[in-house]
Each structure stands twice: as C-alpha cells, then as structure tokens.
Write an enzyme that holds these catalytic residues in place. Sequence first.
Site, short mmCIF file in Angstrom:
data_model
loop_
_atom_site.label_atom_id
_atom_site.label_comp_id
_atom_site.label_asym_id
_atom_site.label_seq_id
_atom_site.Cartn_x
_atom_site.Cartn_y
_atom_site.Cartn_z
N GLU A 157 -6.26 -2.78 10.80
CA GLU A 157 -7.53 -2.36 10.56
C GLU A 157 -8.79 -3.23 10.85
OE1 GLU A 157 -6.52 1.72 7.79
OE2 GLU A 157 -7.08 -0.23 6.90
N ASN A 162 7.76 -5.96 -0.33
CA ASN A 162 9.08 -5.41 -0.52
C ASN A 162 10.04 -6.85 -0.57
OD1 ASN A 162 8.74 -2.84 -0.18
ND2 ASN A 162 9.44 -2.42 1.80
N PRO A 173 -3.81 -1.15 0.02
CA PRO A 173 -4.37 -0.14 1.00
C PRO A 173 -4.37 1.39 0.77
CG PRO A 173 -2.28 -1.00 1.66
CD PRO A 173 -2.28 -1.63 0.42
N MET A 229 -4.47 6.33 5.75
CA MET A 229 -5.11 6.21 6.95
C MET A 229 -6.57 7.28 6.79
SD MET A 229 -3.98 7.62 10.38
CE MET A 229 -4.63 7.33 12.03
N HIS A 282 1.33 -1.35 -4.21
CA HIS A 282 1.46 -1.75 -2.88
C HIS A 282 0.38 -0.73 -2.08
CE1 HIS A 282 4.18 1.34 -1.44
NE2 HIS A 282 4.43 0.55 -0.43
N GLY A 337 0.68 5.45 -2.12
CA GLY A 337 2.05 6.34 -2.33
C GLY A 337 1.88 7.62 -1.83
#
Length: 401
Positions: free
Chosen positions: A168, A275, A306, A309, A330, A333
């Site tokens: 991005e 991860n 983040p 989208m 992270h 979700g």
Amino acid sequence: MDILDVAGGKPVKLWTEGVPVEDDARKQLMNTARMPFIFKHLAVMPDVHLGKGSTIGSVIPTVGAIIPAAVGVDIGCGMIAARTSLHARDLPDNLHGLRSAIEKAVPHGKTFGRRDQGAWDAVPNHADQAWRGLAARFKAITDKYPRLEKTNNRHHLGTLGGGNHFIEVCLDEADRVWFMLHSGSRGVGNAIGNLFIELAQADMRQHLANLPDKDLAYFEEGSRHFADYVEAVEWAQDFARHNRELMMQAVIATTRKVLGKPFEANLEAVNCHHNYVQREQHFGREVLVTRKGAVSAQKGQLGIIPGSMGAKSFIVRGLGNEESFCSCSHGAGRVMSRTKAKSQFTVEDQRRATAHVECRKDKDVIDEIPMAYKDIDAVMHAQRELVEVLHTLRQVVCVKG
C-alpha cells in the site's frame, strides 16, 4: 480485559471489549489453555478468530515445549512500513500508473511463482545478496531434511504472495506518504511449517487421542526435532524479514522512477513479524512465546496494525503490558470466512467500499472486502492498554496478492 477460566487448564485473558469473539474460537483457545506446558495464561488480542492449529490473535507462552501448528505455516509473516519525505501533493492525480508500476516491480498473486530478474532492474542484485546471507544456514537445514531442498525458496525471495498479502501507499494525519506491505516466508516457510507439523504428529502418534486437537501436537525441549525446528523457524523468520525489505526497496525505487523526482525514504521505519515464536523473559522466567497473529509490543517498541482493504491502519508504540506478554493485535481480524464474503458481497459492493483507493475491484478480491473484517476502531479501542497510536494511515493505493 476479560478472564476466561478453563477447567483443567490455565486462564485465558482477553482484550476483546466491544468486539465479537466467535464460539469456535473460544473453544479453540480453551483447548490450547489445557496443554500442560502453558505458562501462566493465554493472552488474546481483539482481532481474535478461529484458525488452523491455534487461534489467530492469540499469544501462547510455553515452557519446555513448542507447538508447530500454533506457529503455523506462514512463518514470519508480518509487516514493514516506511515514511518518506513525500507529501500527498507530490503524488499524481491519477494513481493508476503508480499501482501498475508497483504490480510490475513486485511479483504477486498469480505471478508469484518465480522472481523474474526483469522485475528487479530497479534494485539489481539485492535479492541474490540477501540469499547469500541465508544460503549456508538453509543448507544445514536441508542436509537434515532433504524434502525442503526443492521448495520455492530463493526464487520466492522478493515476492508478495497471495491471499491477504498486500502493498500500500498511504497518507498519514499530516498527508505524508508512507509505503507499507504485508508478507512472510512464502513457499519455503509453508514447507517448513507443514514438515514439522507432520513430524510432531508422527512423534506423538500414540498420544494424539489424548490431545484436545491433533494440531496441538508438540515437541518437548530436548526431543530429537525440537532444536531443528527452532533453527528452521528462526531461519524462516529471517527469510521473511529479508523478503519484506527487498519488496520495500523495489517499491521505493519504482515510485522514484514513476514520479521522476528524488525523495527520502525510511524517515520512520518498522519491520515486525506477527506469526512467529521466540524466547523472551516474562514474569522472571524465560519462556517460548508464540504469537499467532499478534505483534510484540514491548515498552517503546514500534509496531504496525493494518486495517482491512480500504480501512485505516496504525503505526503504534508498545506500552509493555506484561499481562499481554507485551503484545498487541496484528490487524482487524476477520468476522466471516472468505467463502461467506464471496457469497454475501458483490463486485459493486467492493467498488463502493474501496472508492477512495486505487486498487483492484473485481470478483477475485471480494473475500478481502472491508466488511469481512472487524471494525478497526473497535479493535484499537479494545487494546488501548497495550499500545499507543503514533500515526493513523489511510490507503490511496493498494496492490493485492
């Protein structure tokens, strides 16, 4: 923070105020909490949802054992972000050309099988240099586990992959331009993960029936595969970090070419896994911390969270909350599966949801539509004790894998 007491296991502490937690995810968390080597408690982030092996958005501290399926097969998957000296006014009014150039510069999606040398004209030899730093350790691993030798390793270095991986171009609260991308250890990490999951299950074949889930098969410290797995995971995490750095270099070089003007990059930079597993000190004890869709948030440590989208993203600084094992979410979700998203939404829905972003708007990315994810503002509010927000980013260009 909520606490879920688990009969026959350790407690589960959840930072999920105001966000949904599916029943299947709760059951999966409770299964993991019953493993005998869990240290103190599980910590659960607000982006929590059902995963393969273990719950995405969970932090699993262990002593004397490690669960390969909890680490998963996208080993070292994570984020990298860099602030530049560019401002919104430096970008062209029509961003399609920039998106197309980035798509050509970084192999992604259906083109991710190999890294074509032509894609690296702007960054000559960097991928080969990075591989030379990884090659000797990889040979030591493949000497023991020849099955890994023929994986897509060197040729995947510097490639994005598919699914929810992305690149991005973003603007922050001061309209400064950032580059951000999401990817991991690609084919070789997947192969390492699957191999050691199989080995753990094979080693425990006589005991699998006693486990809450076969994907909770584990290696005990000192067992024949434990040290090899730790080394292979650490190598895959290094591969993932290099992979993100290479793609970031390509994005920066490509943008310089498209804009036809010099600019500084890396004025602020973050590169973090979400991860992975590593040894850490917590509550006066050295433990193995597996973060399955979670980011380290030690006091003062920078991280990236983040959104989906078309939604906001955040550069954060850790508050060092020990009860969370110094972790944060992270991302946003998922609230629905990819299959459900594709059946529930249309291309027109995708176009409306991403009207402000230069990105693909077709049936193959409907599963990444913002409505398939949790509300990122609610997720951030739920973890206000874990991180502080430094920058709020909004996408203007998105390249999907």
